[in-house]
Design an enzyme around this catalytic site. Sequence first.
Site, PDB file in Angstrom:
ATOM      1  N   LYS A  34       0.844  -1.202   0.000  1.00 16.23           N
ATOM      2  CA  LYS A  34       0.000   0.000   0.000  1.00 16.23           C
ATOM      3  C   LYS A  34       0.879   1.252   0.000  1.00 16.23           C
ATOM      4  O   LYS A  34       2.080   1.171   0.289  1.00 16.23           O
ATOM      5  CB  LYS A  34      -0.889  -0.011   1.247  1.00 16.23           C
ATOM      6  CG  LYS A  34      -0.091   0.030   2.545  1.00 16.23           C
ATOM      7  CD  LYS A  34      -0.917  -0.357   3.744  1.00 16.23           C
ATOM      8  CE  LYS A  34      -0.105  -0.232   5.024  1.00 16.23           C
ATOM      9  NZ  LYS A  34      -0.826  -0.784   6.184  1.00 16.23           N
ATOM     10  N   ARG A 132     -10.448  -0.321  14.428  1.00 16.42           N
ATOM     11  CA  ARG A 132     -10.325   0.392  13.152  1.00 16.42           C
ATOM     12  C   ARG A 132     -11.321  -0.306  12.235  1.00 16.42           C
ATOM     13  O   ARG A 132     -12.517  -0.185  12.467  1.00 16.42           O
ATOM     14  CB  ARG A 132      -8.857   0.319  12.692  1.00 16.42           C
ATOM     15  CG  ARG A 132      -8.419   1.438  11.800  1.00 16.42           C
ATOM     16  CD  ARG A 132      -6.923   1.430  11.538  1.00 16.42           C
ATOM     17  NE  ARG A 132      -6.465   0.293  10.729  1.00 16.42           N
ATOM     18  CZ  ARG A 132      -5.216   0.127  10.284  1.00 16.42           C
ATOM     19  NH1 ARG A 132      -4.288   1.022  10.589  1.00 16.42           N
ATOM     20  NH2 ARG A 132      -4.866  -0.912   9.558  1.00 16.42           N
ATOM     21  N   HIS A 164      -6.293  -7.476  12.621  1.00 20.10           N
ATOM     22  CA  HIS A 164      -5.040  -6.709  12.607  1.00 20.10           C
ATOM     23  C   HIS A 164      -4.697  -6.325  14.045  1.00 20.10           C
ATOM     24  O   HIS A 164      -5.596  -6.020  14.844  1.00 20.10           O
ATOM     25  CB  HIS A 164      -5.240  -5.468  11.725  1.00 20.10           C
ATOM     26  CG  HIS A 164      -3.994  -4.727  11.353  1.00 20.10           C
ATOM     27  ND1 HIS A 164      -2.801  -5.342  11.030  1.00 20.10           N
ATOM     28  CD2 HIS A 164      -3.760  -3.394  11.229  1.00 20.10           C
ATOM     29  CE1 HIS A 164      -1.892  -4.411  10.732  1.00 20.10           C
ATOM     30  NE2 HIS A 164      -2.458  -3.224  10.849  1.00 20.10           N
ATOM     31  N   ARG A 220       1.370 -10.843   6.948  1.00 17.50           N
ATOM     32  CA  ARG A 220       1.212  -9.662   6.087  1.00 17.50           C
ATOM     33  C   ARG A 220       2.279  -8.603   6.370  1.00 17.50           C
ATOM     34  O   ARG A 220       1.962  -7.518   6.854  1.00 17.50           O
ATOM     35  CB  ARG A 220      -0.175  -9.037   6.290  1.00 17.50           C
ATOM     36  CG  ARG A 220      -1.360  -9.953   6.077  1.00 17.50           C
ATOM     37  CD  ARG A 220      -2.670  -9.159   6.128  1.00 17.50           C
ATOM     38  NE  ARG A 220      -2.770  -8.302   7.303  1.00 17.50           N
ATOM     39  CZ  ARG A 220      -3.299  -8.659   8.459  1.00 17.50           C
ATOM     40  NH1 ARG A 220      -3.813  -9.869   8.620  1.00 17.50           N
ATOM     41  NH2 ARG A 220      -3.330  -7.802   9.470  1.00 17.50           N
ATOM     42  N   TYR A 262      15.138  30.562   5.951  1.00 22.27           N
ATOM     43  CA  TYR A 262      13.982  31.294   6.496  1.00 22.27           C
ATOM     44  C   TYR A 262      14.035  31.377   8.024  1.00 22.27           C
ATOM     45  O   TYR A 262      14.346  30.397   8.695  1.00 22.27           O
ATOM     46  CB  TYR A 262      12.683  30.579   6.125  1.00 22.27           C
ATOM     47  CG  TYR A 262      12.297  30.664   4.674  1.00 22.27           C
ATOM     48  CD1 TYR A 262      12.258  31.876   3.988  1.00 22.27           C
ATOM     49  CD2 TYR A 262      11.928  29.511   3.992  1.00 22.27           C
ATOM     50  CE1 TYR A 262      11.885  31.929   2.653  1.00 22.27           C
ATOM     51  CE2 TYR A 262      11.545  29.553   2.660  1.00 22.27           C
ATOM     52  CZ  TYR A 262      11.523  30.776   1.994  1.00 22.27           C
ATOM     53  OH  TYR A 262      11.148  30.820   0.683  1.00 22.27           O
ATOM     54  N   CYS A 309      13.199  24.146   3.669  1.00 25.63           N
ATOM     55  CA  CYS A 309      12.226  24.881   2.849  1.00 25.63           C
ATOM     56  C   CYS A 309      11.444  23.886   1.992  1.00 25.63           C
ATOM     57  O   CYS A 309      11.595  22.680   2.125  1.00 25.63           O
ATOM     58  CB  CYS A 309      12.952  25.885   1.955  1.00 25.63           C
ATOM     59  SG  CYS A 309      14.192  26.875   2.820  1.00 25.63           S
ATOM     60  N   ASP A 311      11.676  23.263  -1.188  1.00 27.86           N
ATOM     61  CA  ASP A 311      12.440  22.602  -2.248  1.00 27.86           C
ATOM     62  C   ASP A 311      13.890  22.339  -1.885  1.00 27.86           C
ATOM     63  O   ASP A 311      14.606  21.704  -2.663  1.00 27.86           O
ATOM     64  CB  ASP A 311      12.450  23.489  -3.506  1.00 27.86           C
ATOM     65  CG  ASP A 311      11.081  24.019  -3.826  1.00 27.86           C
ATOM     66  OD1 ASP A 311      10.155  23.205  -3.934  1.00 27.86           O
ATOM     67  OD2 ASP A 311      10.921  25.260  -3.922  1.00 27.86           O
TER      68      ASP A 311
HETATM   69  C1  LIG Z   1      -0.144  -1.778   6.734  1.00 25.75           C
HETATM   70  C2  LIG Z   1      -0.749  -3.064   7.108  1.00 25.75           C
HETATM   71  C3  LIG Z   1       0.031  -4.219   7.248  1.00 25.75           C
HETATM   72  C4  LIG Z   1       1.532  -4.201   7.203  1.00 25.75           C
HETATM   73  O1  LIG Z   1       2.027  -3.654   8.412  1.00 25.75           O
HETATM   74  P1  LIG Z   1       3.587  -3.570   8.713  1.00 25.75           P
HETATM   75  O2  LIG Z   1       3.661  -3.177  10.130  1.00 25.75           O
HETATM   76  O3  LIG Z   1       4.121  -2.539   7.788  1.00 25.75           O
HETATM   77  O4  LIG Z   1       4.137  -4.914   8.430  1.00 25.75           O
HETATM   78  C5  LIG Z   1      -0.621  -5.419   7.468  1.00 25.75           C
HETATM   79  N1  LIG Z   1      -1.972  -5.466   7.562  1.00 25.75           N
HETATM   80  C6  LIG Z   1      -2.742  -4.374   7.466  1.00 25.75           C
HETATM   81  C7  LIG Z   1      -4.216  -4.486   7.595  1.00 25.75           C
HETATM   82  C8  LIG Z   1      -2.164  -3.129   7.249  1.00 25.75           C
HETATM   83  O5  LIG Z   1      -2.936  -2.047   7.170  1.00 25.75           O
END
Ligand SMILES: *Cc1c(COP(=O)(O)O)cnc(C)c1O
Length: 369
Positions: A34, A132, A164, A220, A262, A309, A311
């Site tokens: 992602k 979540r 998760h 994951r 700045y 800044c 850039d």
């Molecule tokens: C981002 C995400 C992961 C990966 O998490 P890491 O800590 O980067 O390994 C796995 N599952 C879900 C649902 C996520 O949103």
Amino acid sequence: MLSQTEALVDLAAVRANTALMAGLTRAEVMAVVKADAYGHGIVPSARAALEGGATWVGVATLDEARAVRAGGVTAPVLAWLHTTGSDFAEAITAEVDLSVSSLAQLDEVTEAARGTGRAVRLHLKADTGLARAGARPEDWPRLLDAAAKAQADGHAEIIGVWSHLACADEPGADSNAVQLAAFLEALEAADAAGVHAPVRHLANTPGLLAAPETHFDLVRPGLGLFGLSPFPGDDHGLRPAMTLRAKVALVKRVPAGTSVSYGHTYTTTEDTTLALVPLGYGDGVSRAASGSGPVDINGRRFTVSGRICMDQFVVDVGDHPVAEGDIATLFGPDGPSADEWADVTGTINYEIVARVGPRVPRRYVGGEA
Ligand SMILES: *Cc1c(COP(=O)(O)O)cnc(C)c1O
């Protein structure tokens, strides 16, 4: 390097990190790519991770899933963050697995499946404590029953049950055991409802590295693919894949007492040399690192002098020989670390790489992009 700035991405490191993590588990590995693969480039990163032993790809949005498929990836792809009105029919036709957390989501994707004449590949998400996405325990049985019915009607194929973790990066936290127990209960409820999902999954990178009891059928990892560790000070043998660097755009001698950038927050104390680096917050280099971000130039460590800044920023390099065109490295395996940038900006290494912006060209080494 050819351009004035670059995020150099070592695909061999992505492959090696994936292989290292795959070797730590009997579960299959879903490469989480992602947010443009945490800034590393979604398609090259997905391909490198698949070469390294991942067999699944995970993304947040349907747009990301489309990009992965457009890149020629044929492995299973799961997308887990979508809103009502999304083009689920397109995703189903592209054989993208979809996560659902509510009856309304289930209804919408099964309705889309009916329109395509195909069954949607579903992953039912349980909220085991992150609060979540995912269905709450009290809503879980109804989601299971509705999914079982959609499967019986031929509109859905239940592939996964998943959740998760909230605190996997704190292995001692009580919530890890609480979430694992809640996940086991969610799985039992699924069995009781006649939902036998072949792919149960819970672990992210910290779960993969530190909590084997969370591995189930599929893990994951995201962060670890890119060689960053969720455990500060313990790299687990992972190799950072990204180097953020730029050519020095201008060098000039200035007298003592010269105030820089700045707000004039930095003033030279001696006659000295200033080097101008053409990266700024418009490229994702946080302004919060003004006066503190570490930068290597010609093998020597310096610090951002004064404000960052949009850039560009300035580095006081003293009397050290630095020429226009020399390379300034902000972070990478041969420079300061993303963790150091995270420390000085009050964030985590995830954000340091993910926020590198689209103006910075990605260049790939270590394999085909
Ligand atoms: C981002 C995400 C992961 C990966 O998490 P890491 O800590 O980067 O390994 C796995 N599952 C879900 C649902 C996520 O949103």
